[in-house]
Design a protein around this motif. Sequence first.
Motif, mmCIF file in Angstrom:
data_model
loop_
_atom_site.group_PDB
_atom_site.id
_atom_site.type_symbol
_atom_site.label_atom_id
_atom_site.label_comp_id
_atom_site.label_asym_id
_atom_site.label_seq_id
_atom_site.Cartn_x
_atom_site.Cartn_y
_atom_site.Cartn_z
ATOM 1 N N ALA A 231 -16.896 -96.692 -33.327
ATOM 2 C CA ALA A 231 -16.811 -96.841 -34.779
ATOM 3 C C ALA A 231 -18.187 -97.062 -35.399
ATOM 4 O O ALA A 231 -18.408 -96.738 -36.562
ATOM 5 C CB ALA A 231 -15.883 -98.007 -35.122
ATOM 6 N N GLU A 232 -19.118 -97.594 -34.587
ATOM 7 C CA GLU A 232 -20.491 -97.826 -35.041
ATOM 8 C C GLU A 232 -21.380 -96.610 -34.816
ATOM 9 O O GLU A 232 -22.587 -96.665 -35.041
ATOM 10 C CB GLU A 232 -21.074 -99.040 -34.312
ATOM 11 C CG GLU A 232 -20.543 -100.364 -34.806
ATOM 12 C CD GLU A 232 -21.132 -100.764 -36.150
ATOM 13 O OE1 GLU A 232 -22.366 -100.927 -36.222
ATOM 14 O OE2 GLU A 232 -20.364 -100.893 -37.127
ATOM 15 N N HIS A 286 -14.158 -102.683 -38.877
ATOM 16 C CA HIS A 286 -13.609 -101.334 -38.751
ATOM 17 C C HIS A 286 -12.088 -101.322 -38.589
ATOM 18 O O HIS A 286 -11.517 -100.252 -38.373
ATOM 19 C CB HIS A 286 -14.248 -100.626 -37.548
ATOM 20 C CG HIS A 286 -15.722 -100.381 -37.694
ATOM 21 N ND1 HIS A 286 -16.232 -99.441 -38.559
ATOM 22 C CD2 HIS A 286 -16.792 -100.968 -37.088
ATOM 23 C CE1 HIS A 286 -17.564 -99.448 -38.471
ATOM 24 N NE2 HIS A 286 -17.919 -100.359 -37.592
#
Length: 318
Positions: A231-232, A286
């Motif tokens: 997600a990063e 997230h």
Amino acid sequence: MKILIAGAGAMACLAGGKLKASGEEVRLYNRLNQHVEAINKQGLRIVEKDNSVTQIELEIVQELKADEQVDILLVLLKAQANEAVLGKLRGKLAEETVIVTMQNGIGNAETIQQLFPMNTVVSGTLGHGASVEHDGTILHRGWGINYLGNVEEEAASGKLKAFAEKLSTAGMKTEVSADVNAVIWNKLFVNAAFNSVTALTRLKNGDILNTQEGEGLLRAVTAEAVLVARAEGVDADAEAVAEECLRMGRQDIGGNKSSMLMDILKKRQTEIEVINGGIVKLGKKHGIETPVNASLAGLIRIIEQNYKLRVDEPSVQK
């Protein structure tokens, strides 16, 4: 090159001792404590894998003059000490000083950049492991490759490359990486997998893998961490990450006592907030559930907040 290392724990002493032994101009910056006083009195002792011992005279200072030249400030503090310790250096570093953080966890570079907005701050990772055996003596118990991030600015880039060369010459192979974010996350996967579990079980890194439960817990921790890393924007595969952590635990860092284990044994604050706790925090950002990391972080916090009530072995034996 004039190198200042913030911190005097196991990794700071390992890096500083190796650099000094290879002839570099290096000092450590740390408050006085029993470990520092032992080094001041008798020098630093580094015990290697084959039990050979290197004794090094190492300068550890408590003050820094504003006009002193520092080319590289290497930050090897516990993450929770960044603001308190580095804050004392504000106004004493030239803008040309490149600050390198090779600390555990995530978010350190951002904290340091806020303290030193005019300096170049670069992240990196240490592939080595060490622990303080007793005051003035450290055990070198992990071997790998160190990585530094790179920058576009020519002068800072030159200093980073020169610093990497000096670490390599000192016996700590170091490379400048074009994708240091991925390197930091790969180090975080390892720290998340081992630190909290070893601290809770009071086992060395490799010993948590002696059972199926230990291996299963490692896989669960890293699986959650990989979801957050993706997600990063980090490209990571859960199975590959787990297998690499298992390999390292059985080969590279198996005999090492994690820094979090040592903190718990000595009743100190740990880096849980930037390791498993950091994964949980980003997971929430997230919308990703991280129950295993959250549970481990919660257990460590319970221990940290109740040191005075802890039942220790001597009291049990009575």
